[in-house]
Motif scaffolding. Structure first.
Motif, mmCIF file in Angstrom:
data_model
loop_
_atom_site.group_PDB
_atom_site.id
_atom_site.type_symbol
_atom_site.label_atom_id
_atom_site.label_comp_id
_atom_site.label_asym_id
_atom_site.label_seq_id
_atom_site.Cartn_x
_atom_site.Cartn_y
_atom_site.Cartn_z
ATOM 1 N N MET A 1 0.891 -1.171 -0.093
ATOM 2 C CA MET A 1 0.082 -0.143 0.113
ATOM 3 C C MET A 1 0.977 1.112 -0.042
ATOM 4 O O MET A 1 1.836 1.289 0.734
ATOM 5 N N VAL A 2 0.752 2.222 -0.923
ATOM 6 C CA VAL A 2 1.289 3.184 -1.102
ATOM 7 C C VAL A 2 0.535 4.346 -0.476
ATOM 8 O O VAL A 2 -0.533 4.618 -0.649
ATOM 9 N N VAL A 3 0.989 5.252 0.627
ATOM 10 C CA VAL A 3 0.622 6.288 1.147
ATOM 11 C C VAL A 3 1.203 7.735 1.251
ATOM 12 O O VAL A 3 2.592 7.664 1.183
ATOM 13 N N ASP A 4 0.422 8.795 0.780
ATOM 14 C CA ASP A 4 1.160 10.008 0.743
ATOM 15 C C ASP A 4 0.725 10.855 1.967
ATOM 16 O O ASP A 4 -0.436 10.907 2.340
ATOM 17 N N VAL A 5 1.618 11.460 2.714
ATOM 18 C CA VAL A 5 1.363 11.906 4.078
ATOM 19 C C VAL A 5 2.008 13.487 4.030
ATOM 20 O O VAL A 5 3.094 13.683 3.510
ATOM 21 N N LYS A 6 1.160 14.125 4.693
ATOM 22 C CA LYS A 6 1.726 15.664 4.617
ATOM 23 C C LYS A 6 2.349 15.567 6.221
ATOM 24 O O LYS A 6 1.787 15.332 7.160
ATOM 25 N N ILE A 7 3.573 15.960 6.435
ATOM 26 C CA ILE A 7 4.483 15.754 7.511
ATOM 27 C C ILE A 7 3.878 16.917 8.456
ATOM 28 O O ILE A 7 4.127 18.189 7.997
ATOM 29 N N PRO A 8 3.171 16.632 9.781
ATOM 30 C CA PRO A 8 2.536 17.773 10.535
ATOM 31 C C PRO A 8 3.518 18.275 11.387
ATOM 32 O O PRO A 8 3.290 19.256 11.829
ATOM 33 N N VAL A 9 4.666 17.455 11.884
ATOM 34 C CA VAL A 9 5.544 18.156 12.979
ATOM 35 C C VAL A 9 6.954 17.618 12.788
ATOM 36 O O VAL A 9 7.144 16.589 11.602
ATOM 37 N N VAL A 10 8.010 18.062 13.159
ATOM 38 C CA VAL A 10 9.263 17.689 12.732
ATOM 39 C C VAL A 10 9.654 16.528 13.551
ATOM 40 O O VAL A 10 9.252 16.324 14.696
ATOM 41 N N GLY A 11 10.198 15.574 12.914
ATOM 42 C CA GLY A 11 10.611 14.267 13.384
ATOM 43 C C GLY A 11 11.711 14.448 14.310
ATOM 44 O O GLY A 11 12.309 15.547 14.729
ATOM 45 N N ASN A 12 12.452 13.492 15.035
ATOM 46 C CA ASN A 12 13.323 13.261 15.802
ATOM 47 C C ASN A 12 14.597 12.502 15.372
ATOM 48 O O ASN A 12 14.400 11.663 15.014
ATOM 49 N N ASP A 13 15.731 13.182 15.378
ATOM 50 C CA ASP A 13 16.948 12.434 15.086
ATOM 51 C C ASP A 13 17.340 11.314 16.301
ATOM 52 O O ASP A 13 18.063 10.257 15.656
ATOM 53 N N ILE A 47 5.200 13.423 1.490
ATOM 54 C CA ILE A 47 6.105 12.067 1.220
ATOM 55 C C ILE A 47 5.269 11.022 0.781
ATOM 56 O O ILE A 47 4.308 10.770 1.403
ATOM 57 N N SER A 48 5.873 10.140 0.014
ATOM 58 C CA SER A 48 4.850 9.147 -0.393
ATOM 59 C C SER A 48 5.964 7.751 0.298
ATOM 60 O O SER A 48 7.024 7.734 0.101
ATOM 61 N N MET A 49 4.879 7.031 0.864
ATOM 62 C CA MET A 49 5.474 5.785 1.705
ATOM 63 C C MET A 49 4.893 4.433 1.335
ATOM 64 O O MET A 49 3.942 4.591 1.042
ATOM 65 N N VAL A 50 5.692 3.497 1.501
ATOM 66 C CA VAL A 50 5.143 2.304 1.005
ATOM 67 C C VAL A 50 5.065 1.418 2.443
ATOM 68 O O VAL A 50 5.998 1.443 3.173
ATOM 69 N N TYR A 51 3.826 1.066 2.723
ATOM 70 C CA TYR A 51 3.566 0.448 3.902
ATOM 71 C C TYR A 51 4.012 -0.973 4.080
ATOM 72 O O TYR A 51 3.823 -1.977 3.248
ATOM 73 N N ASN A 52 4.747 -1.169 5.141
ATOM 74 C CA ASN A 52 5.249 -2.826 5.365
ATOM 75 C C ASN A 52 5.178 -3.063 6.948
ATOM 76 O O ASN A 52 5.551 -2.710 7.634
ATOM 77 N N ALA A 53 4.146 -3.753 7.073
ATOM 78 C CA ALA A 53 3.892 -4.459 8.322
ATOM 79 C C ALA A 53 4.771 -4.937 9.044
ATOM 80 O O ALA A 53 4.781 -4.980 10.382
ATOM 81 N N THR A 54 6.044 -5.534 8.406
ATOM 82 C CA THR A 54 6.886 -6.035 9.227
ATOM 83 C C THR A 54 8.108 -5.345 9.393
ATOM 84 O O THR A 54 9.261 -5.743 9.976
ATOM 85 N N GLN A 55 8.101 -4.172 8.993
ATOM 86 C CA GLN A 55 9.400 -3.147 9.053
ATOM 87 C C GLN A 55 9.698 -2.955 10.380
ATOM 88 O O GLN A 55 8.953 -2.870 11.273
#
Length: 58
Positions: A1-13, A47-55
């Motif tokens: 499944m490909v998901v397009d997501v609008k980033i709502p907050v900054v991630g954390n390194d 960003i477009s992401m590919v969902y992987n249930a075992t990631q």
């Protein structure tokens, strides 16, 4: 499944970024197999992401 997501907050390194679909559990958002995206994207970016249930992430 490909998901397009609008980033709502900054991630954390240090602990990365996670994503959850329909309460199936949080999955890490990674690139190049296991590298965390951290704060590599600005708030409001799409960003477009590919969902992987075992990631997993290192």
């Amino acid at each position: 499944m490909v998901v397009d997501v609008k980033i709502p907050v900054v991630g954390n390194d240090k602990y990365g970024t996670v994503f959850q679909i329909n309460s199936l559990g949080f999955k890490p958002v990674v690139y190049n197999k296991n590298s965390m995206i951290g704060s590599g994207y600005e708030v409001g970016s799409h960003i477009s992401m590919v969902y992987n249930a075992t990631q997993t992430a290192i």
